[in-house]
Design a protein around this motif. Structure first.
Motif, mmCIF file in Angstrom:
data_model
loop_
_atom_site.group_PDB
_atom_site.id
_atom_site.type_symbol
_atom_site.label_atom_id
_atom_site.label_comp_id
_atom_site.label_asym_id
_atom_site.label_seq_id
_atom_site.Cartn_x
_atom_site.Cartn_y
_atom_site.Cartn_z
ATOM 1 N N PRO A 209 0.728 -1.048 -0.178
ATOM 2 C CA PRO A 209 0.020 0.178 -0.087
ATOM 3 C C PRO A 209 0.914 1.232 -0.123
ATOM 4 O O PRO A 209 2.055 1.325 0.341
ATOM 5 N N GLY A 210 0.178 2.252 -0.539
ATOM 6 C CA GLY A 210 0.649 3.543 -0.299
ATOM 7 C C GLY A 210 0.836 4.389 -1.560
ATOM 8 O O GLY A 210 1.365 5.755 -1.426
ATOM 9 N N GLY A 211 0.558 3.745 -2.819
ATOM 10 C CA GLY A 211 0.680 4.488 -3.994
ATOM 11 C C GLY A 211 1.733 4.711 -4.729
ATOM 12 O O GLY A 211 1.992 3.714 -5.522
ATOM 13 N N ASN A 212 2.458 5.608 -4.372
ATOM 14 C CA ASN A 212 3.901 5.859 -5.028
ATOM 15 C C ASN A 212 4.979 5.516 -4.232
ATOM 16 O O ASN A 212 4.652 4.916 -3.039
ATOM 17 N N ASP A 213 6.156 5.680 -4.492
ATOM 18 C CA ASP A 213 7.398 5.108 -3.741
ATOM 19 C C ASP A 213 7.386 5.555 -2.642
ATOM 20 O O ASP A 213 7.864 5.094 -1.444
ATOM 21 N N ALA A 214 7.225 7.133 -2.536
ATOM 22 C CA ALA A 214 7.137 7.626 -1.289
ATOM 23 C C ALA A 214 6.176 7.229 -0.094
ATOM 24 O O ALA A 214 6.521 6.969 1.037
ATOM 25 N N GLY A 215 4.905 6.997 -0.624
ATOM 26 C CA GLY A 215 3.904 6.497 0.178
ATOM 27 C C GLY A 215 4.334 5.134 0.519
ATOM 28 O O GLY A 215 3.733 4.665 2.013
ATOM 29 N N LYS A 216 4.868 4.246 -0.226
ATOM 30 C CA LYS A 216 4.906 3.001 0.141
ATOM 31 C C LYS A 216 6.316 2.897 1.379
ATOM 32 O O LYS A 216 6.299 2.038 2.121
ATOM 33 N N LEU A 217 7.054 3.950 1.064
ATOM 34 C CA LEU A 217 8.249 3.747 2.239
ATOM 35 C C LEU A 217 7.914 4.246 3.417
ATOM 36 O O LEU A 217 7.891 3.734 4.568
#
Length: 294
Positions: A209-217
């Protein structure tokens, strides 16, 4: 879809490096795991049933549930398989060719231990894989960290063994007993690009979950931070140390305790505990649900 679910559990190995390594952790979670192999055997063991016609009914319902793509069972299997494959991809073939020919010491020189940063990402991505797979199996949103934490308190059997292996093989042995602080500190100092270039992350990012790489991190960091207390308590309550784990492992697999980082690399490449125990967890949940629905 890969193999039918009954083949997945029928084809699980009864011995070998993965099974031996997991057996070495029995002292950590005593009596929690036996290597349950075989679809019919799993049904009998989980349900206690002896009636062949009922066993067949349960099996057929479990297969139907697994084949239903609106359920999360196939996605959970994909996560278990992908995270093991991605984490241990480098050098697996070369290592496999030497197993049985040399001692562990003989191929140490061919292993390259992961830098602590890469090991920390591997560890945290594997933890997130457990959370997302748990959500898939239980039909709840994939970002339900709270539901996972509540369930983790009652983990047992194959699921508890998988978490024990995560803590021991991907945490304590390569990074030390204080691995959670080390990994969390590294995570908080990373950029999204640091994580997105990691092979293990790439293997399962589709379902994180998180959408983009920043959200996933952010999700990875939040998940690890939320579970840190459970892992710290597990290490302290079981008195786990690098040396103690490797000493016990050496009773089952030929390893040496004087090169801990190399032992971690060896485990990464040759011990596929996520897939092995994941198939067992998945089959158990399918059987339990099939029984409830019949």
């Amino acid at each position: 879809m890969s193999k039918p679910v009954y083949e997945l559990v029928d084809d699980l190995p009864k011995g070998g490096l993965t099974v031996s390594a997991l057996k070495s952790l029995d002292f950590v979670v005593p009596g929690q795991w036996n290597n349950l192999v075989g679809f019919d055997n799993t049904i009998r063991t989980v349900t206690g049933e002896t009636d062949e016609s009922l066993i067949q009914q349960i099996g057929e319902r479990a297969v139907t549930l697994y084949n239903d793509k609106s359920q999360g069972y196939q996605r959970a299997l994909w996560l278990y398989e992908s995270v093991d494959s991605a984490s241990g991809l480098l050098g697996t073939a070369a290592l496999a060719n030497r197993i049985g020919q040399d001692t562990f010491l003989g191929f140490l020189k061919n292993l390259t231990p992961k830098p602590e940063r890469a090991q920390s990402i591997d560890l945290t991505v594997k933890l997130v894989t457990e959370i997302v797979a748990f959500c898939q199996i239980n039909g709840i949103p994939g970002d339900s960290i709270g539901d996972f934490l509540a369930a983790l308190k009652d983990y047992g059997g194959e699921s508890l063994m998988r978490m024990a292996a995560l803590v021991c093989f991907d945490g304590v042995i390569p990074l030390g007993a204080g691995f959670t602080e080390k990994a969390l500190s590294m995570l908080k100092g990373m950029s999204p690009s640091d994580v997105s270039s990691n092979r293990t992350f790439k293997g399962v990012e589709e379902l994180i979950p998180g959408g983009n790489d920043a959200g996933k991190l952010n999700f990875i960091t939040e998940s690890f931070e939320s579970t840190k207390g459970w892992m710290d308590n597990f290490v302290s309550s079981k008195h786990l140390t690098q040396q103690g784990l490797v000493d016990n492992l050496s009773n089952f697999v030929e390893v040496t305790g004087d090169k801990m980082d190399y032992v971690g690399a060896f485990l990464d490449m040759s011990v596929k505990y996520y897939r092995h125990t994941g198939v067992q967890t998945l089959t158990r949940r399918l059987v339990e649900r099939a029984v409830a629905e019949i």
